[in-house]
Design a protein around this motif. Structure first.
Motif, PDB file in Angstrom:
ATOM      1  N   PRO A 277       0.672  -1.290   0.253  1.00 10.92           N
ATOM      2  CA  PRO A 277      -0.140   0.038   0.452  1.00 10.92           C
ATOM      3  C   PRO A 277       0.929   1.256  -0.218  1.00 10.92           C
ATOM      4  O   PRO A 277       1.776   1.524   0.782  1.00 10.92           O
ATOM      5  N   LEU A 278       0.434   1.965  -0.424  1.00 13.49           N
ATOM      6  CA  LEU A 278       1.201   3.702  -0.369  1.00 13.49           C
ATOM      7  C   LEU A 278       1.442   4.027   0.866  1.00 13.49           C
ATOM      8  O   LEU A 278       2.745   4.825   0.834  1.00 13.49           O
ATOM      9  N   ALA A 279       0.209   3.817   2.030  1.00 11.18           N
ATOM     10  CA  ALA A 279       0.198   3.934   3.536  1.00 11.18           C
ATOM     11  C   ALA A 279       2.228   3.739   3.274  1.00 11.18           C
ATOM     12  O   ALA A 279       2.698   4.036   4.647  1.00 11.18           O
ATOM     13  N   HIS A 280       2.642   2.641   3.372  1.00 11.33           N
ATOM     14  CA  HIS A 280       3.711   1.873   4.309  1.00 11.33           C
ATOM     15  C   HIS A 280       5.312   2.429   3.196  1.00 11.33           C
ATOM     16  O   HIS A 280       6.215   2.714   3.931  1.00 11.33           O
ATOM     17  N   TYR A 281       5.226   3.017   2.110  1.00  9.72           N
ATOM     18  CA  TYR A 281       5.884   3.683   1.359  1.00  9.72           C
ATOM     19  C   TYR A 281       6.117   5.198   1.908  1.00  9.72           C
ATOM     20  O   TYR A 281       7.634   5.461   2.553  1.00  9.72           O
ATOM     21  N   LEU A 282       5.426   5.840   2.382  1.00  8.72           N
ATOM     22  CA  LEU A 282       4.576   7.029   3.745  1.00  8.72           C
ATOM     23  C   LEU A 282       5.319   6.829   5.136  1.00  8.72           C
ATOM     24  O   LEU A 282       5.570   7.772   5.188  1.00  8.72           O
ATOM     25  N   ILE A 283       5.221   5.620   5.173  1.00  5.73           N
ATOM     26  CA  ILE A 283       5.574   5.832   6.611  1.00  5.73           C
ATOM     27  C   ILE A 283       6.979   4.910   7.023  1.00  5.73           C
ATOM     28  O   ILE A 283       7.814   6.594   7.469  1.00  5.73           O
ATOM     29  N   LEU A 284       7.545   4.937   5.891  1.00  2.25           N
ATOM     30  CA  LEU A 284       9.085   4.112   6.005  1.00  2.25           C
ATOM     31  C   LEU A 284       9.780   5.611   5.466  1.00  2.25           C
ATOM     32  O   LEU A 284      10.366   5.871   6.050  1.00  2.25           O
TER      33      LEU A 284
ATOM     34  N   GLY B 143       8.354   8.961   6.667  1.00  2.00           N
ATOM     35  CA  GLY B 143       8.379   9.559   7.767  1.00  2.00           C
ATOM     36  C   GLY B 143       9.457   8.857   8.359  1.00  2.00           C
ATOM     37  O   GLY B 143       9.806   9.687   9.148  1.00  2.00           O
ATOM     38  N   ILE B 144       8.964   8.004   8.718  1.00  2.00           N
ATOM     39  CA  ILE B 144      10.793   6.673  10.275  1.00  2.00           C
ATOM     40  C   ILE B 144      11.948   7.936   9.295  1.00  2.00           C
ATOM     41  O   ILE B 144      12.671   8.057  10.005  1.00  2.00           O
TER      42      ILE B 144
ATOM     43  N   ILE C 255      11.285   9.372  -1.502  1.00  2.00           N
ATOM     44  CA  ILE C 255      10.377   7.883  -1.441  1.00  2.00           C
ATOM     45  C   ILE C 255       9.461   8.774  -2.026  1.00  2.00           C
ATOM     46  O   ILE C 255       8.596   7.320  -2.001  1.00  2.00           O
TER      47      ILE C 255
ATOM     48  N   ALA D   9       6.902   7.462  -4.624  1.00  2.00           N
ATOM     49  CA  ALA D   9       5.128   7.104  -4.146  1.00  2.00           C
ATOM     50  C   ALA D   9       4.327   7.368  -4.294  1.00  2.00           C
ATOM     51  O   ALA D   9       3.469   7.056  -5.197  1.00  2.00           O
ATOM     52  N   PHE D  10       3.345   8.788  -4.183  1.00  2.00           N
ATOM     53  CA  PHE D  10       2.953   9.755  -5.135  1.00  2.00           C
ATOM     54  C   PHE D  10       2.471   9.409  -6.055  1.00  2.00           C
ATOM     55  O   PHE D  10       1.476   9.771  -6.272  1.00  2.00           O
TER      56      PHE D  10
ATOM     57  N   PHE E 206      10.639  -5.121  -0.807  1.00  2.00           N
ATOM     58  CA  PHE E 206      10.454  -3.937  -0.268  1.00  2.00           C
ATOM     59  C   PHE E 206      10.380  -3.737   1.313  1.00  2.00           C
ATOM     60  O   PHE E 206      11.208  -3.080   1.699  1.00  2.00           O
TER      61      PHE E 206
ATOM     62  N   MET F  56       9.780   0.505  -6.544  1.00  2.00           N
ATOM     63  CA  MET F  56       8.851   0.900  -6.917  1.00  2.00           C
ATOM     64  C   MET F  56       7.845   1.269  -8.471  1.00  2.00           C
ATOM     65  O   MET F  56       7.512   1.833  -9.026  1.00  2.00           O
TER      66      MET F  56
ATOM     67  N   VAL G 282       3.107  11.647  11.058  1.00  2.00           N
ATOM     68  CA  VAL G 282       3.422  10.849   9.628  1.00  2.00           C
ATOM     69  C   VAL G 282       2.547   9.772   9.460  1.00  2.00           C
ATOM     70  O   VAL G 282       1.733   9.657   8.577  1.00  2.00           O
TER      71      VAL G 282
ATOM     72  N   GLY H 227      -4.831   5.592  -0.721  1.00  2.00           N
ATOM     73  CA  GLY H 227      -3.874   5.040   0.407  1.00  2.00           C
ATOM     74  C   GLY H 227      -4.053   3.742   0.441  1.00  2.00           C
ATOM     75  O   GLY H 227      -2.899   3.140   0.444  1.00  2.00           O
ATOM     76  N   GLY H 228      -4.446   2.870  -0.907  1.00  2.00           N
ATOM     77  CA  GLY H 228      -4.255   1.488  -0.573  1.00  2.00           C
ATOM     78  C   GLY H 228      -2.992   1.050  -2.178  1.00  2.00           C
ATOM     79  O   GLY H 228      -2.499   1.752  -1.555  1.00  2.00           O
ATOM     80  N   PRO H 229      -2.998  -0.263  -2.346  1.00  2.00           N
ATOM     81  CA  PRO H 229      -1.596  -0.482  -2.978  1.00  2.00           C
ATOM     82  C   PRO H 229      -1.978   0.073  -4.457  1.00  2.00           C
ATOM     83  O   PRO H 229      -2.555   0.756  -5.019  1.00  2.00           O
TER      84      PRO H 229
END
Lengths: 105, 201
Positions: free
Chosen positions: A3-10, A12-13, A44, A48-49, B10, B51, B108, B145-147
Motif C-alpha cells: 500500500p501507498l501508506a507503507h511507503y509514506l511511513i517508511l 516518514g521514519i 521516496i 510513491a505519490f 520492499f 516502485m 506522519v 492510500g491502498g495498494p
C-alpha cells in the motif's frame, strides 16, 4: 502490491531519524549527512505519490521530475556545505557545532 | 507471486534502510556514519526500484552513494575529525531530539494510515494471503492510500518510464531544468570561492 501508506511511513521514519540526528549530533559533518538522509526520504514519498496518482499503470512523471531536481539540488548543497565546513575548520580548528559561539558571547 | 516477492523485498530493504539510518545517528566515528549512510542510500535506491522508478534508483546510487558519499569521506579524512565524547554527556540532548523526532514520525504514520484504503489489506504482504482479486484494483481515487496500481506492461526493449521521464523533463520542465543547471554552476563557483585560503592582509 504494497500500500501507498507503507511507503509514506517508511519515508516518514527515515525523515525523522534524520531529524533526530540533526538535533542530537554535535559533529557538523554527521549533521550534514542526516540532512542528506532527510532529502532522500522525501524522494521516496514523491515517487510513491507519482505511482499512486497515475492512471492505468502510467505514473505521473511530474513528481519524478521533482525528485530528480531534489537530487540535483542536494548535490549542489553538499558542495557548498562541505566547503563551508572546511572553512570553519580552518577558522576554529573544530567541526563541533558548540565551537561556533561568537554571536552568543 | 511476483507481487509477493516485490512486497517482501520492499519490507526487507525498508528495514535495512531504517537500521542503517540508525547507525548514521548512533555511531561515534564519522567514517562509520558515512558507511552506514552508503548502505541506507543503496537500500533507498532498492525501494525506488521496487516502485518501478528505475532511473531515479540509478540516479540515487550514482549521485548519493557515489558522488556525495565520496565527498563526505574526503572531508572526514582531510579534517582528521576526532570521535565525539561519551554518550552520557549528551543524554539530555538525545532525549529531546528523540522525543521531537518520535512525535514527527507518529504524526506522519497516523496521517498515512488515515488515507482512504490504507488499511485495506489485513496482512502486510497482501499477495501472500489473498487471491488476485485484492491485488488488482484500479480505483485510484476512492482507495488512494491502498495498494499501488500495477505498472503498465511495456516493451521489454524499452526501459520502463525513463523515456517518458525524459520527455516530461525536457518539454514541460525545460526552463526549470535550465535554471537548475545555473544553480549547480553557482554551487560549483561558491565551493571554489569558499575553499580558497583567506589572505590575512
Amino acid at each position: 502490491m504494497t500500500p501507498l501508506a507503507h511507503y509514506l511511513i517508511l519515508s516518514g521514519i527515515l525523515f525523522s531519524i534524520g531529524l533526530a540526528g540533526v538535533l542530537i549530533r554535535k559533529n557538523i559533518i554527521v549533521v550534514f549527512m542526516c540532512l542528506e538522509m532527510m532529502l532522500s526520504a522525501a524522494n521516496i514519498s514523491l515517487v510513491a505519490f507519482s505511482r499512486a496518482q497515475g492512471t492505468e499503470g502510467v505514473p505521473v512523471y511530474d513528481a519524478q521530475v521533482l525528485a530528480l531536481f531534489v537530487v540535483a539540488i542536494a548535490a549542489a548543497e553538499v558542495a557548498i556545505g562541505l566547503a563551508l565546513i572546511v572553512a570553519m575548520f580552518r577558522a576554529r580548528k573544530s567541526v563541533e557545532s558548540t565551537a561556533i559561539t561568537s554571536l552568543k558571547d | 507471486m511476483e507481487a509477493a516477492i516485490s512486497s517482501i523485498l520492499f519490507y526487507l530493504f525498508a528495514a535495512i534502510a531504517v537500521l542503517s539510518a540508525f547507525g548514521v545517528v548512533a555511531s561515534r566515528n564519522p567514517v562509520t556514519s558515512a558507511m552506514c549512510m552508503a548502505v541506507s542510500f543503496a537500500s533507498t535506491a532498492a525501494v525506488l526500484f521496487c516502485m518501478g522508478a528505475q532511473f531515479l534508483g540509478i540516479v540515487q546510487i550514482i549521485v548519493y552513494a557515489g558522488a556525495i558519499l565520496v565527498l563526505f569521506l574526503f572531508v572526514v579524512m582531510m579534517l582528521d575529525v576526532k570521535s565525539e565524547e561519551s554518550t552520557l554527556s549528551r543524554l539530555p540532548r538525545a532525549i529531546v531530539g528523540v522525543v521531537i523526532a518520535g512525535i514527527f514520525a507518529g504524526m506522519v504514520t497516523k496521517a498515512a494510515l488515515l488515507l482512504p484504503g490504507a488499511t485495506e489489506g489485513k496482512c502486510p504482504v497482501a499477495a501472500l494471503c489473498c487471491d488476485e482479486a485484492c491485488t488488482t484494483d484500479t480505483g485510484a481515487t476512492d482507495k488512494f492510500g491502498g495498494p499501488l496500481p500495477a505498472l503498465k506492461e511495456t516493451d521489454t526493449k524499452e526501459i520502463s518510464g525513463t523515456k517518458a521521464l525524459g520527455e516530461t523533463l525536457f518539454t514541460q520542465y525545460n526552463i526549470a531544468f535550465v535554471i537548475l543547471s545555473f544553480a549547480l554552476l553557482a554551487g560549483t563557483v561558491g565551493a571554489v570561492a569558499l575553499g580558497r585560503k583567506i589572505r590575512k592582509d
